[in-house]
Design an enzyme around this catalytic site. Structure first.
Site, mmCIF file in Angstrom:
data_model
loop_
_atom_site.group_PDB
_atom_site.id
_atom_site.type_symbol
_atom_site.label_atom_id
_atom_site.label_comp_id
_atom_site.label_asym_id
_atom_site.label_seq_id
_atom_site.Cartn_x
_atom_site.Cartn_y
_atom_site.Cartn_z
ATOM 1 C CB CYS A 115 -0.946 -0.012 1.187
ATOM 2 S SG CYS A 115 -2.089 -1.405 1.106
ATOM 3 C CG HIS A 255 -3.251 3.339 1.745
ATOM 4 N ND1 HIS A 255 -3.628 2.831 0.515
ATOM 5 C CD2 HIS A 255 -3.345 2.302 2.627
ATOM 6 C CE1 HIS A 255 -3.918 1.547 0.656
ATOM 7 N NE2 HIS A 255 -3.761 1.204 1.923
ATOM 8 C CG ASN A 285 -6.510 -1.092 0.529
ATOM 9 O OD1 ASN A 285 -5.820 -0.649 -0.389
ATOM 10 N ND2 ASN A 285 -5.993 -1.501 1.670
HETATM 11 N N1 ACO Z 1 -18.391 -9.325 8.100
HETATM 12 C C1 ACO Z 1 -18.886 -9.613 9.313
HETATM 13 N N2 ACO Z 1 -18.133 -9.926 10.378
HETATM 14 C C2 ACO Z 1 -16.808 -9.945 10.178
HETATM 15 C C3 ACO Z 1 -16.211 -9.665 8.941
HETATM 16 C C4 ACO Z 1 -17.076 -9.354 7.883
HETATM 17 N N3 ACO Z 1 -16.616 -9.058 6.647
HETATM 18 N N4 ACO Z 1 -14.865 -9.764 9.067
HETATM 19 C C5 ACO Z 1 -14.636 -10.095 10.346
HETATM 20 N N5 ACO Z 1 -15.799 -10.208 11.025
HETATM 21 C C6 ACO Z 1 -16.005 -10.551 12.423
HETATM 22 C C7 ACO Z 1 -14.871 -11.312 13.023
HETATM 23 O O1 ACO Z 1 -15.004 -12.691 12.738
HETATM 24 C C8 ACO Z 1 -15.048 -11.012 14.498
HETATM 25 O O2 ACO Z 1 -16.059 -11.844 14.992
HETATM 26 P P1 ACO Z 1 -15.947 -12.474 16.472
HETATM 27 O O3 ACO Z 1 -15.903 -11.283 17.384
HETATM 28 O O4 ACO Z 1 -17.181 -13.272 16.566
HETATM 29 O O5 ACO Z 1 -14.663 -13.251 16.453
HETATM 30 C C9 ACO Z 1 -15.584 -9.586 14.504
HETATM 31 O O6 ACO Z 1 -16.076 -9.338 13.183
HETATM 32 C C10 ACO Z 1 -14.549 -8.541 14.840
HETATM 33 O O7 ACO Z 1 -13.376 -8.790 14.073
HETATM 34 P P2 ACO Z 1 -12.135 -7.850 14.161
HETATM 35 O O8 ACO Z 1 -11.069 -8.374 13.269
HETATM 36 O O9 ACO Z 1 -11.815 -7.605 15.597
HETATM 37 O O10 ACO Z 1 -12.764 -6.515 13.552
HETATM 38 P P3 ACO Z 1 -12.118 -5.102 13.452
HETATM 39 O O11 ACO Z 1 -12.984 -4.102 14.099
HETATM 40 O O12 ACO Z 1 -10.657 -5.114 13.816
HETATM 41 O O13 ACO Z 1 -12.221 -4.818 11.888
HETATM 42 C C11 ACO Z 1 -10.870 -4.881 9.931
HETATM 43 C C12 ACO Z 1 -11.607 -5.699 10.983
HETATM 44 C C13 ACO Z 1 -11.880 -4.026 9.202
HETATM 45 C C14 ACO Z 1 -10.198 -5.856 8.969
HETATM 46 C C15 ACO Z 1 -9.817 -3.982 10.625
HETATM 47 O O14 ACO Z 1 -9.059 -4.740 11.518
HETATM 48 C C16 ACO Z 1 -8.924 -3.307 9.645
HETATM 49 O O15 ACO Z 1 -9.346 -2.470 8.857
HETATM 50 N N6 ACO Z 1 -7.611 -3.590 9.695
HETATM 51 C C17 ACO Z 1 -6.669 -2.973 8.802
HETATM 52 C C18 ACO Z 1 -6.595 -3.854 7.637
HETATM 53 C C19 ACO Z 1 -6.194 -3.162 6.373
HETATM 54 O O16 ACO Z 1 -6.622 -2.082 6.066
HETATM 55 N N7 ACO Z 1 -5.421 -3.882 5.577
HETATM 56 C C20 ACO Z 1 -5.121 -3.445 4.273
HETATM 57 C C21 ACO Z 1 -3.690 -3.441 3.927
HETATM 58 S S1 ACO Z 1 -2.721 -2.589 5.088
HETATM 59 C C22 ACO Z 1 -3.168 -1.043 4.966
HETATM 60 O O17 ACO Z 1 -3.653 -0.692 3.938
HETATM 61 C C23 ACO Z 1 -2.988 -0.138 6.069
#
Ligand code: ACO
Length: 334
Positions: A115, A255, A285
């Site tokens: 990214c 980003h 993204n």
């Molecule tokens: N739909 C529904 N539920 C979901 C989904 C989905 N698509 N994905 C995960 N969940 C659930 C999980 O299973 C979990 O359930 P549980 O509590 O029963 O175990 C719950 O939602 C919470 O999951 P978390 O991973 O804690 O959710 P979080 O609030 O952290 O959000 C996310 C997840 C959106 C991926 C976040 O962590 C994030 O944005 N991280 C950065 C990732 C990123 O942007 N990566 C791209 C490349 S790096 C960069 O660009 C910076």
């Protein structure tokens, strides 16, 4: 004597026509529009038809930039393609782009920084312009993320889309151009976001395919916390080093990974909404594509004027971190 600076003199963008909405994803994995929107800010993303390579969307964006600048591909000296989804492991996608464009005088190479790739490529290209060895450098950020998404993994497949953007760098002698940059790598973060299969560590075998190793793997929460901290740290460090504060910034082009990451950095720097570009709701993204696509959104919305101080920031797999300060040169946008 004025210092020679690399100026962005043209911008081109391309996203595929096909749109995948959150409602579409509800039919593929156990997710909901409400979860995706509130956790990420994404409403839809543009996706290629299966089999469309990264070089194709990269070339489309490049042609737009060249058309707006009124020059031909034969005028280019260098092409840098930032991508984590090259058409093939080798040759470099830059070679394929060079051929498709007909940029017969240009050499080129790919740059892999996920990214942060576009910002690393932008500052790399700028060095060639500033040194005086190259006059026209085309910097492309392009990714077909759908080629490496696991549509059985709801935690990653909802986050990404496909898209490309290109900028042309040319020398300028005045105050405008790329002023400074600050890049960092923390390789201890490689385990939190990667695609394990297909490289020399785990060459493709029936077992790697069965283990779904040719798809993105991510520990989202860890990446999220790192990104929130580093977006603000990197941006503030670069501003401070150049005797600027958030108040001096005219436009923050971050980003587009997650609306909550962008807004955390925005609030830390005290930037009002009018100074921040957000288009993640439309594209998701697109990895190396997000920053040039965001420049395109800013130009669409008439939010970039000659002389504006523009702050670009990204965090990505690696971990890679980058910020770039640009005094905007002005480009034609039609
Ligand atoms: N739909 C529904 N539920 C979901 C989904 C989905 N698509 N994905 C995960 N969940 C659930 C999980 O299973 C979990 O359930 P549980 O509590 O029963 O175990 C719950 O939602 C919470 O999951 P978390 O991973 O804690 O959710 P979080 O609030 O952290 O959000 C996310 C997840 C959106 C991926 C976040 O962590 C994030 O944005 N991280 C950065 C990732 C990123 O942007 N990566 C791209 C490349 S790096 C960069 O660009 C910076």
């Amino acid at each position: 004597m004025n210092q020679r600076r690399a100026c962005i003199t043209a911008v081109g963008t391309h996203v595929p026509e096909k749109v995948l909405t959150n409602a579409d994803l509800e039919k593929i994995v156990d997710t909901s529009d409400e979860w995706i929107r509130t956790r990420t800010g994404i409403e839809r993303r543009h996706v290629v038809e299966p089999g469309t390579p990264t070089s194709e969307i990269a070339v489309a964006a490049a042609r737009e930039a060249l058309r707006r600048r009124g020059i031909g591909a034969g005028d280019l000296d260098l092409i840098i393609v930032a991508t984590v989804t090259p058409d093939m492991i080798f040759p470099a996608t830059a070679c394929l782009v060079q051929d498709k464009l007909g940029a017969t005088r240009a050499w080129g190479f790919d740059l892999s920084a996920a990214c942060s790739g576009f910002l690393y490529a932008l500052t790399t290209g700028a060095q060639f312009v500033q040194s005086g060895t190259h006059r026209r450098v085309l910097v492309i950020g392009a990714d077909v993320m759908t080629a490496i998404l696991d549509y059985e993994d709801r935690s990653t497949c909802v986050l990404f889309g496909d898209g490309a953007g290109a900028v042309l760098l040319e020398p300028g002698e005045g105050e405008n151009g790329i002023l400074d940059f600050s890049h960092e790598v923390d390789g201890s973060g490689a385990c939190y976001l990667n695609m394990p299969g297909g490289g020399s560590l785990h060459p493709a075998t029936r077992e790697t395919v069965d283990a779904r190793m040719h798809y993105i793997k991510q520990q989202g929460q860890h990446v999220f916390k790192y990104a929130v901290r580093k977006f603000a740290e990197s941006a503030e460090k670069l501003l401070l080093r150049n005797d600027f504060t958030g108040t001096d910034v005219d436009l923050f082009v971050a980003h587009q990974a997650n609306i909550r990451i962008i807004e955390a950095a925005q609030h830390r720097m005290g930037l009002p909404d009018v100074k921040v570009v957000k288009n993640i709701h439309e594209y998701g993204n697109t990895t190396a594509g997000t920053i040039p696509l965001a420049l395109g959104t800013a130009l669409d919305e008439n939010r970039l004027s000659r002389g504006d101080l523009v702050l670009l920031t990204a965090v990505g797999a690696g971990f890679t971190v980058g910020s770039v300060l640009v005094r905007w040169s002005g480009v034609s946008w039609d």
